[in-house]
Design an enzyme around this catalytic site. Sequence first.
Site, PDB file in Angstrom:
ATOM      1  N   GLY A   4       0.766  -1.037  -0.231  1.00  0.00           N
ATOM      2  CA  GLY A   4       0.122   0.016   0.105  1.00  0.00           C
ATOM      3  C   GLY A   4       0.751   1.226  -0.055  1.00  0.00           C
ATOM      4  O   GLY A   4       1.788   1.489   0.732  1.00  0.00           O
ATOM      5  N   GLY A   6      -0.309   4.597   0.133  1.00  0.00           N
ATOM      6  CA  GLY A   6      -0.891   5.691   0.644  1.00  0.00           C
ATOM      7  C   GLY A   6      -0.250   6.577   1.783  1.00  0.00           C
ATOM      8  O   GLY A   6       1.093   6.432   1.371  1.00  0.00           O
ATOM      9  N   PHE A   7      -0.703   7.459   2.388  1.00  0.00           N
ATOM     10  CA  PHE A   7       0.366   8.220   3.421  1.00  0.00           C
ATOM     11  C   PHE A   7       1.185   7.351   4.288  1.00  0.00           C
ATOM     12  O   PHE A   7       2.232   7.636   4.191  1.00  0.00           O
ATOM     13  CB  PHE A   7      -0.855   8.979   4.178  1.00  0.00           C
ATOM     14  CG  PHE A   7      -1.266  10.255   3.599  1.00  0.00           C
ATOM     15  CD1 PHE A   7      -0.634  11.379   3.566  1.00  0.00           C
ATOM     16  CD2 PHE A   7      -2.504  10.274   2.996  1.00  0.00           C
ATOM     17  CE1 PHE A   7      -1.169  12.707   3.020  1.00  0.00           C
ATOM     18  CE2 PHE A   7      -3.084  11.235   2.373  1.00  0.00           C
ATOM     19  CZ  PHE A   7      -2.657  12.333   2.315  1.00  0.00           C
ATOM     20  N   VAL A  72      -2.419  -7.038  -3.225  1.00  0.00           N
ATOM     21  CA  VAL A  72      -2.085  -8.406  -2.620  1.00  0.00           C
ATOM     22  C   VAL A  72      -3.452  -8.977  -1.941  1.00  0.00           C
ATOM     23  O   VAL A  72      -4.260  -8.111  -1.683  1.00  0.00           O
ATOM     24  CB  VAL A  72      -1.153  -7.938  -1.123  1.00  0.00           C
ATOM     25  CG1 VAL A  72      -1.163  -8.976  -0.131  1.00  0.00           C
ATOM     26  CG2 VAL A  72       0.216  -7.461  -1.542  1.00  0.00           C
ATOM     27  N   GLU A 168     -16.570  19.358   1.962  1.00  0.00           N
ATOM     28  CA  GLU A 168     -15.678  19.731   1.008  1.00  0.00           C
ATOM     29  C   GLU A 168     -16.209  19.567  -0.265  1.00  0.00           C
ATOM     30  O   GLU A 168     -16.177  20.527  -1.214  1.00  0.00           O
ATOM     31  CB  GLU A 168     -14.177  18.976   1.193  1.00  0.00           C
ATOM     32  CG  GLU A 168     -13.188  20.363   2.106  1.00  0.00           C
ATOM     33  CD  GLU A 168     -11.711  19.588   1.613  1.00  0.00           C
ATOM     34  OE1 GLU A 168     -11.331  20.126   0.843  1.00  0.00           O
ATOM     35  OE2 GLU A 168     -11.329  19.088   2.498  1.00  0.00           O
TER      36      GLU A 168
HETATM   37  C1  LIG Z   1     -11.519  12.354  -0.186  1.00  0.00           C
HETATM   38  C2  LIG Z   1     -10.629  12.423   1.172  1.00  0.00           C
HETATM   39  C3  LIG Z   1     -10.410  13.596   1.585  1.00  0.00           C
HETATM   40  C4  LIG Z   1      -9.572  13.272   2.755  1.00  0.00           C
HETATM   41  N1  LIG Z   1      -9.162  14.649   3.403  1.00  0.00           N
HETATM   42  C5  LIG Z   1      -8.361  14.268   4.498  1.00  0.00           C
HETATM   43  C6  LIG Z   1      -7.860  15.540   5.290  1.00  0.00           C
HETATM   44  O1  LIG Z   1      -8.083  16.901   4.678  1.00  0.00           O
HETATM   45  N2  LIG Z   1      -7.231  15.420   6.285  1.00  0.00           N
HETATM   46  C7  LIG Z   1      -6.890  14.311   6.799  1.00  0.00           C
HETATM   47  O2  LIG Z   1      -6.265  14.411   7.876  1.00  0.00           O
HETATM   48  N3  LIG Z   1      -7.312  13.261   6.518  1.00  0.00           N
HETATM   49  C8  LIG Z   1      -8.061  13.374   5.207  1.00  0.00           C
HETATM   50  N4  LIG Z   1      -8.714  12.235   4.590  1.00  0.00           N
HETATM   51  C9  LIG Z   1      -8.395  10.933   5.100  1.00  0.00           C
HETATM   52  C10 LIG Z   1      -6.970  10.222   4.738  1.00  0.00           C
HETATM   53  O3  LIG Z   1      -6.692  10.269   3.543  1.00  0.00           O
HETATM   54  C11 LIG Z   1      -6.616   9.030   5.428  1.00  0.00           C
HETATM   55  O4  LIG Z   1      -6.539   8.948   6.718  1.00  0.00           O
HETATM   56  C12 LIG Z   1      -5.349   8.334   4.873  1.00  0.00           C
HETATM   57  O5  LIG Z   1      -5.357   8.188   3.583  1.00  0.00           O
HETATM   58  C13 LIG Z   1      -4.917   7.025   5.420  1.00  0.00           C
HETATM   59  O6  LIG Z   1      -3.564   6.741   5.065  1.00  0.00           O
HETATM   60  P1  LIG Z   1      -3.400   5.238   4.782  1.00  0.00           P
HETATM   61  O7  LIG Z   1      -1.856   5.098   4.208  1.00  0.00           O
HETATM   62  O8  LIG Z   1      -3.591   4.419   5.955  1.00  0.00           O
HETATM   63  O9  LIG Z   1      -4.165   4.613   3.520  1.00  0.00           O
HETATM   64  P2  LIG Z   1      -4.550   5.198   2.276  1.00  0.00           P
HETATM   65  O10 LIG Z   1      -4.071   6.649   2.107  1.00  0.00           O
HETATM   66  O11 LIG Z   1      -5.877   4.842   2.010  1.00  0.00           O
HETATM   67  O12 LIG Z   1      -3.336   4.113   1.352  1.00  0.00           O
HETATM   68  C14 LIG Z   1      -3.794   2.902   1.267  1.00  0.00           C
HETATM   69  C15 LIG Z   1      -2.843   2.256   0.063  1.00  0.00           C
HETATM   70  O13 LIG Z   1      -3.094   1.177  -0.098  1.00  0.00           O
HETATM   71  C16 LIG Z   1      -3.433   0.728  -1.377  1.00  0.00           C
HETATM   72  N5  LIG Z   1      -3.881  -0.572  -1.199  1.00  0.00           N
HETATM   73  C17 LIG Z   1      -5.271  -0.973  -0.628  1.00  0.00           C
HETATM   74  N6  LIG Z   1      -5.486  -2.383  -0.887  1.00  0.00           N
HETATM   75  C18 LIG Z   1      -4.348  -3.033  -1.287  1.00  0.00           C
HETATM   76  C19 LIG Z   1      -3.910  -4.269  -1.546  1.00  0.00           C
HETATM   77  N7  LIG Z   1      -4.805  -5.297  -1.405  1.00  0.00           N
HETATM   78  N8  LIG Z   1      -2.834  -4.550  -2.201  1.00  0.00           N
HETATM   79  C20 LIG Z   1      -1.854  -3.429  -2.523  1.00  0.00           C
HETATM   80  N9  LIG Z   1      -2.346  -2.145  -1.928  1.00  0.00           N
HETATM   81  C21 LIG Z   1      -3.384  -1.802  -1.623  1.00  0.00           C
HETATM   82  C22 LIG Z   1      -4.399   1.681  -1.924  1.00  0.00           C
HETATM   83  O14 LIG Z   1      -4.420   1.597  -3.239  1.00  0.00           O
HETATM   84  C23 LIG Z   1      -3.575   3.085  -1.589  1.00  0.00           C
HETATM   85  O15 LIG Z   1      -2.778   3.335  -2.241  1.00  0.00           O
HETATM   86  C24 LIG Z   1      -9.261  12.006   3.443  1.00  0.00           C
HETATM   87  C25 LIG Z   1      -9.783  10.911   2.766  1.00  0.00           C
HETATM   88  C26 LIG Z   1     -10.661  11.157   1.666  1.00  0.00           C
HETATM   89  C27 LIG Z   1     -10.965   9.660   1.055  1.00  0.00           C
END
Ligand SMILES: Cc1cc2nc3c(=O)[nH]c(=O)nc-3n(C[C@H](O)[C@H](O)[C@H](O)COP(=O)(O)OP(=O)(O)OC[C@H]3O[C@@H](n4cnc5c(N)ncnc54)[C@H](O)[C@@H]3O)c2cc1C
Length: 255
Positions: A4, A6-7, A72, A168
């Site tokens: 993954g 993401g952030f 995955v 938003e």
């Molecule tokens: C539209 C929107 C606006 C937001 N605005 C804010 C904000 O202004 N401030 C704030 O604090 N938070 C905000 N959030 C929340 C914030 O984005 C999340 O808290 C943050 O993205 C979580 O980070 P993460 O790395 O845990 O997951 P994510 O950022 O969701 O990343 C997960 C990653 O894993 C990948 N993935 C998923 N399943 C699999 C798999 N099976 N195999 C391989 N890869 C996989 C996904 O494609 C993705 O790239 C917002 C969320 C959204 C949807």
Amino acid sequence: MIIGAGFAGYQAARDLSRTLRGAVDIVLINPNDYFLYLPLLPEVAAGVLEPRRVSVSLTGTLPHVRLVLGEVHGVDLDARRISWRDPDGRSGEMAYDRLILSVGSVNKLLPIPGVAEHAHGFRGMPEALFLRDHVTRQIEMSGTSEDPRERAARRTFVVVGAGYTGTEVAAHGVLFTDSLARKNTTLRDAPRPRWLLLDIAPRVLPELDWTRSCPARPTGCCANGVWRSAPAPRSTRPPRRACGWTTASSSTPGR
Ligand SMILES: Cc1cc2nc3c(=O)[nH]c(=O)nc-3n(C[C@H](O)[C@H](O)[C@H](O)COP(=O)(O)OP(=O)(O)OC[C@H]3O[C@@H](n4cnc5c(N)ncnc54)[C@H](O)[C@@H]3O)c2cc1C
């Protein structure tokens, strides 16, 4: 092995890449070749920002990290192996020494009839672009329709969930549809496009404290073109052609 990008996953990959500088193998598995800056997604849906402004190339910014495109679908903690599928559907397995599982969350679909079939989620670039095109299409089609009820329905947008994302989306949506309507000569004398932001909470942005969030009256009130409203009786629900689903996330698909 980082699953993954993401952030959490992107930051982990960047820190490890900078600290270890090629001393170990770092593998990053993600379905896309970019990190998506989710907080700016509403701006993409409203046509304010181009997609490339909110996406960061993984290979371009993560030296010493091997990117594997795919998803995955299994982790064997005892054997330290993961199984994954690439975008063409081919499966593979890989061994790891250390695992960072950072796959984020999915949209929470509450058991409300019709949501799964008709509402549109809002978590990724395809959904943001779909929403932008869909909203644009509704405004243009409301200008060409002869039926007043259809014209009104196409100019009415419903966002479910008055948290950060929903608020938003609705706020940017108003600016977006106002500007589309202004440019459309067939809509010059029509009422402003209408946005409804629905939540069971008594106010907009319920996760903020009272001084910073916005108290909404039970009957709904209008501010800057967005209607905030408590659930209305079925008979008063307006006709609409677009419903966005922005309720909270769940870590478990299907919940
Ligand atoms: C539209 C929107 C606006 C937001 N605005 C804010 C904000 O202004 N401030 C704030 O604090 N938070 C905000 N959030 C929340 C914030 O984005 C999340 O808290 C943050 O993205 C979580 O980070 P993460 O790395 O845990 O997951 P994510 O950022 O969701 O990343 C997960 C990653 O894993 C990948 N993935 C998923 N399943 C699999 C798999 N099976 N195999 C391989 N890869 C996989 C996904 O494609 C993705 O790239 C917002 C969320 C959204 C949807």
